[in-house]
Design an enzyme around this catalytic site. Structure first.
Site, PDB file in Angstrom:
ATOM      1  N   PRO A 144      37.575  45.397  48.578  1.00  0.00           N
ATOM      2  CA  PRO A 144      36.390  44.890  49.417  1.00  0.00           C
ATOM      3  C   PRO A 144      36.036  43.256  48.715  1.00  0.00           C
ATOM      4  CG  PRO A 144      36.358  47.932  48.981  1.00  0.00           C
ATOM      5  CD  PRO A 144      37.501  46.276  47.886  1.00  0.00           C
ATOM      6  N   GLU A 145      35.345  43.116  49.945  1.00  0.00           N
ATOM      7  CA  GLU A 145      34.653  41.496  49.077  1.00  0.00           C
ATOM      8  C   GLU A 145      33.009  41.984  49.726  1.00  0.00           C
ATOM      9  OE1 GLU A 145      36.005  38.164  48.986  1.00  0.00           O
ATOM     10  OE2 GLU A 145      38.649  38.614  49.277  1.00  0.00           O
ATOM     11  N   LYS A 173      28.920  43.650  44.950  1.00  0.00           N
ATOM     12  CA  LYS A 173      29.538  44.489  45.612  1.00  0.00           C
ATOM     13  C   LYS A 173      29.253  46.329  45.495  1.00  0.00           C
ATOM     14  CE  LYS A 173      33.527  41.612  45.619  1.00  0.00           C
ATOM     15  NZ  LYS A 173      34.722  41.436  44.660  1.00  0.00           N
ATOM     16  N   ARG A 230      44.151  38.866  37.997  1.00  0.00           N
ATOM     17  CA  ARG A 230      43.864  39.015  39.642  1.00  0.00           C
ATOM     18  C   ARG A 230      45.558  38.339  40.222  1.00  0.00           C
ATOM     19  NH1 ARG A 230      38.557  39.715  41.114  1.00  0.00           N
ATOM     20  NH2 ARG A 230      39.211  40.832  42.901  1.00  0.00           N
TER      21      ARG A 230
END
Ligand code: ZN
Length: 263
Positions: A2-3, A51, A249
């Site tokens: 999720p951003e 977040k 990432r």
């Protein structure tokens, strides 16, 4: 993953469903919170900080959750789903709505005045009204040789940008994700940051994340499009690791448009 905009939309859904109402059901399936019952408490507000989700209650406490990779909060009309998913970690309900948190990465209950102990390490929130873009640009410029893609993902410098918006904003501005953040001209950093921020803001009101114009069928320029032709030049899109373990990432990029040099 999720951003920031996903978390923001989740917070808004929870806020609209629960704020100003008394909790009629509380089921926290989390070891440290197994004996906590929030029934009878009233939700003051639910807000996103980067977040993180902060669910503030009228007793001076905040239920903090984080979606991490797979987490979600869904809101249902009462009586809620007949069967809860096995990954359910929290159920909170008002007289009208049932909110179900599944696969959450974190769940804590803290005094509201101590929220900063959970989120205080975060940089300015790119979706926050108070965001000082100059402060964020200074932080990026101070990163020296550190790849700009990695700096964009560092939530201590600015929070809200995940791998989708990092990849898309670097592509749109034709910037090599592995270029040292400190070596880029200020106007380039500004362009990348404002592009990422605009995409985040635009996607707050959309159900599906999109960074391309509606005339294109594909919702993204490079993100999630490994080995498929770049929508601008036709070169196969690449995906390469970025950063150092355990926080490494992968980032999608077009080696032609961005002149990228993974390292
Ligand atoms: Zn290209």
């Amino acid at each position: 993953m999720p951003e920031g905009d996903t978390v923001w939309r989740t917070a808004r859904r929870l806020h609209l469903a629960l704020a100003g109402r008394e909790l009629t059901r509380s089921d926290l399936r989390w070891p440290s919170l197994a004996t906590v019952d929030l029934t009878g408490r009233t939700t003051l507000e639910v807000v996103a900080r980067g977040k993180h989700l902060l669910h503030r209650l009228d007793d001076g406490r905040t239920l903090h959750s984080h979606l991490r990779m797979e987490g979600s909060w869904r809101v249902h009309p009462v009586p809620g789903p007949a069967r809860l998913p096995g990954t359910t970690r929290a159920v909170l309900a008002s007289a009208e709505h049932v909110a179900v948190g599944a696969s959450l990465g974190m769940l804590d209950l803290v005094p509201t005045r101590e929220e900063h102990t959970l989120v205080g390490h975060l940089g300015p929130d790119l979706l926050g009204r108070e965001t000082e873009l100059e402060v964020v640009l200074d932080a990026y410029a101070a990163q020296g040789d550190r790849p700009v893609g990695e700096a964009l993902l560092d939530q201590r410098l600015a929070c809200g940008i995940g791998t989708l918006y990092a990849a898309e904003s670097l592509f749109l501005r034709r910037v090599d994700p592995w270029a040292g953040a400190g070596s880029l001209p200020r106007e380039t950093l500004t362009a990348v940051l404002t592009t990422a921020r605009s995409a985040l803001v635009a996607n707050c009101s959309r159900a599906v994340q999109r960074t391309t114009p509606p005339s294109l069928r594909e919702p993204t320029w490079v993100h999630g499009r490994a080995r498929r032709p770049c929508l601008r030049c036709g070169t196969p899109v690449r995906v390469d690791p970025l950063g150092t373990p355990p926080t490494d990432r992968v980032l999608f990029h077009c080696p032609t448009c961005q002149g990228s040099h993974p390292r």
